[in-house]
Design a protein around this motif. Structure first.
Motif, short mmCIF file in Angstrom:
data_model
loop_
_atom_site.label_atom_id
_atom_site.label_comp_id
_atom_site.label_asym_id
_atom_site.label_seq_id
_atom_site.Cartn_x
_atom_site.Cartn_y
_atom_site.Cartn_z
N MET A 33 8.92 -2.41 6.98
CA MET A 33 7.72 -1.59 6.88
C MET A 33 8.05 -0.11 7.02
SD MET A 33 5.18 -3.99 9.19
CE MET A 33 3.70 -3.01 8.90
N LEU A 34 8.89 0.21 7.97
CA LEU A 34 9.28 1.61 8.16
C LEU A 34 10.02 2.14 6.94
CD1 LEU A 34 9.52 4.13 9.91
CD2 LEU A 34 11.59 3.15 10.93
N ASN A 35 10.93 1.37 6.42
CA ASN A 35 11.69 1.79 5.23
C ASN A 35 10.75 2.05 4.05
OD1 ASN A 35 14.12 1.59 6.58
ND2 ASN A 35 14.54 -0.50 5.87
N ALA A 36 9.70 1.22 3.92
CA ALA A 36 8.78 1.37 2.79
C ALA A 36 7.99 2.67 2.88
CB ALA A 36 7.83 0.17 2.75
N LYS A 48 10.36 5.75 2.38
CA LYS A 48 10.74 5.88 0.97
C LYS A 48 9.58 6.41 0.14
CE LYS A 48 12.74 3.27 -2.89
NZ LYS A 48 13.26 1.94 -3.33
N ALA A 49 8.36 5.97 0.46
CA ALA A 49 7.19 6.41 -0.31
C ALA A 49 6.75 7.82 0.06
CB ALA A 49 6.03 5.43 -0.09
N GLY A 50 7.18 8.31 1.22
CA GLY A 50 6.81 9.65 1.65
C GLY A 50 5.36 9.79 2.07
N VAL A 51 4.76 8.68 2.54
CA VAL A 51 3.35 8.73 2.95
C VAL A 51 3.25 8.94 4.45
CG1 VAL A 51 2.60 7.27 1.04
CG2 VAL A 51 3.28 6.21 3.20
N ALA A 103 0.83 -1.21 0.00
CA ALA A 103 0.00 0.00 0.00
C ALA A 103 0.86 1.26 0.00
CB ALA A 103 -0.93 -0.01 1.22
N ALA A 104 1.95 1.23 0.75
CA ALA A 104 2.86 2.39 0.76
C ALA A 104 3.46 2.62 -0.61
CB ALA A 104 3.96 2.18 1.80
N ARG A 105 3.87 1.55 -1.25
CA ARG A 105 4.45 1.66 -2.60
C ARG A 105 3.43 2.20 -3.60
NH1 ARG A 105 7.74 -4.14 -2.51
NH2 ARG A 105 9.54 -3.38 -1.27
N ALA A 106 2.14 1.96 -3.28
CA ALA A 106 1.08 2.47 -4.15
C ALA A 106 0.70 3.91 -3.79
CB ALA A 106 -0.15 1.57 -4.05
N GLY A 107 1.41 4.50 -2.83
CA GLY A 107 1.19 5.89 -2.48
C GLY A 107 0.08 6.15 -1.49
#
Length: 394
Positions: free
Chosen positions: A133-136, A139-142, A110-114
């Motif tokens: 999970m934290l890194n994701a 990185k996604a800036g969400v 979900a994070a990668r999907a913004g």
């Protein structure tokens, strides 16, 4: 969709158009129900709301169950595969209320999907999974958060304000315990996902201990050193519907001694093996200057702030009345009914009066969250109806 009901009402009273945020909910059981209920209340309980939740989709493994949840709470659609939530462009907030083993992969996707992320505790089954999970999300800036809801209990917010404002001085001690009883032998609890490490990651430590560990960090600060241990009291449990037994490989209880970076010393413990405590009981105490003590008791879901000055004589809820409340509310399974059925004047000193009505009888379902002040001189009760008023008295 036309703006109706509380949505229309909130926008009108706020004086401007309030944006909507599309919510995708993973899970429809205990936490899914709690979160869905909260989303529906936000427009009028958190007022004016920063955004109005729009319930887009709920996902779960059982089609009949998730369909019923969608109908009950008003989600526009449902799915039996969380990936549909992630792919739906209408979903802006991904709320993960699933079991612990369903936290990492869905949240990362979900994070990668913004999508912004709200995930139930414990965040993950282990530190490595949590780091991924934290890194994701970074990185996604969400926007991302873990659902540590006890931070928002009024008594906790008050204590936090007192600490950060310096009114309590240096913090020397922190003690917290979270106690449940549902896995004790007489309940005959069979194997379930909370008792399997591959699904839950831990037992009482992550399930309920995570809450008070977070409170320790929130109120006192980061730990420097930790000494602790865990124990599993029942190591085999029946597998429902069979004559087999499964191995319990998570903790039933843990205890720890913590040295915080600011020099404070703390004890933190959690257990599922304390009888006659009600389903949930949290007791925590923060100690600071020798002449003041602040504690918080959570009894049957009702937080009761208790403040007393050992030398000054100023008391926020007397120890005697607090003890009476504790005895009534926690002594037996029907304690909460006896608590609410007991006239308030029996819980408080003679002459206690409501500051507005002058009545000596008041419904303490409404009044119990107020902060009480009693002086040794006149023994007259006054109520501080909000946190600001309570803080002003320090």
């Amino acid at each position: 969709m036309a703006s109706i009901g509380f949505t229309k009402n909130a926008t009108a009273k706020a004086g401007s158009t309030i944006p909507e945020i599309g919510v995708g909910m993973l899970g429809y059981a205990f936490m899914g129900t709690a979160h869905s209920n909260a989303f529906k209340k936000i427009p009028y309980m958190i007022y004016p709301p920063a955004a109005i939740p729009k319930l887009i989709m709920v996902a779960g493994r059982n089609e009949a169950g998730v369909r019923a949840a969608a109908e009950r709470f008003g989600y526009e659609s449902y799915a039996t595969d969380w990936r549909k939530l992630v792919k739906d462009d209408r979903v802006q907030l991904f709320d993960n209320g699933g079991p612990n083993d369903a936290h990492a992969a869905p949240c990362i996707a979900a994070a990668r999907a913004g999508k912004h992320i709200l995930c139930e505790k414990p965040l993950a089954r282990n530190a490595k999974e949590a780091a991924r999970m934290l890194n994701a999300v970074v990185k996604a800036g969400v926007v991302h958060a873990v659902a540590f809801n006890y931070r928002f209990v009024p008594a906790v917010r008050l204590i936090r304000n007192l600490i950060t404002s310096g009114k309590l001085g240096q913090i020397y001690h922190f003690r917290a315990a979270y106690r449940q009883e549902w896995t004790m032998p007489h309940y005959g609890v069979p194997m379930n996902w909370r008792l399997r490490k591959r699904q839950s990651g831990s037992g009482a430590l992550g399930d309920i201990g995570a809450h008070i560990i977070d409170l320790a960090r929130y109120l006192v600060g980061e730990p420097r050193r930790i000494f602790g241990g865990t124990q599993t009291f029942i190591k085999r449990r029946p597998v429902a519907g069979t004559d087999r037994f499964g191995r319990v490989d998570v903790d039933d209880a843990f205890g720890s001694v913590v040295e915080f970076e600011n020099g404070a010393l703390g004890t933190i413990e959690a257990t599922r093996f304390v009888p006659s405590q009600g389903y949930n009981r949290i007791k925590s105490m923060v100690e600071q200057r020798p002449d003041w003590c602040v504690s918080r008791q959570r009894a049957w879901g009702v937080p009761i702030p208790v403040f007393y000055g050992k030398e000054s004589g100023e008391v926020y809820a007397t120890p005697e009345s607090f003890k009476k409340i504790e005895e009534l509310a926690l002594s037996s399974a029907d304690g909460i009914d006896r608590w609410f059925d007991t006239p308030t004047e029996q819980l408080l000193p003679a002459g206690a009066k409501h500051p507005v009505t002058g009545e000596t009888e008041f419904v303490h379902e409404k009044d119990i969250l107020d902060v009480f002040k009693i002086t040794k001189l006149d023994k007259v009760l006054t109520l501080c109806p909000d946190l600001d008023a309570a803080l002003a008295k320090f």
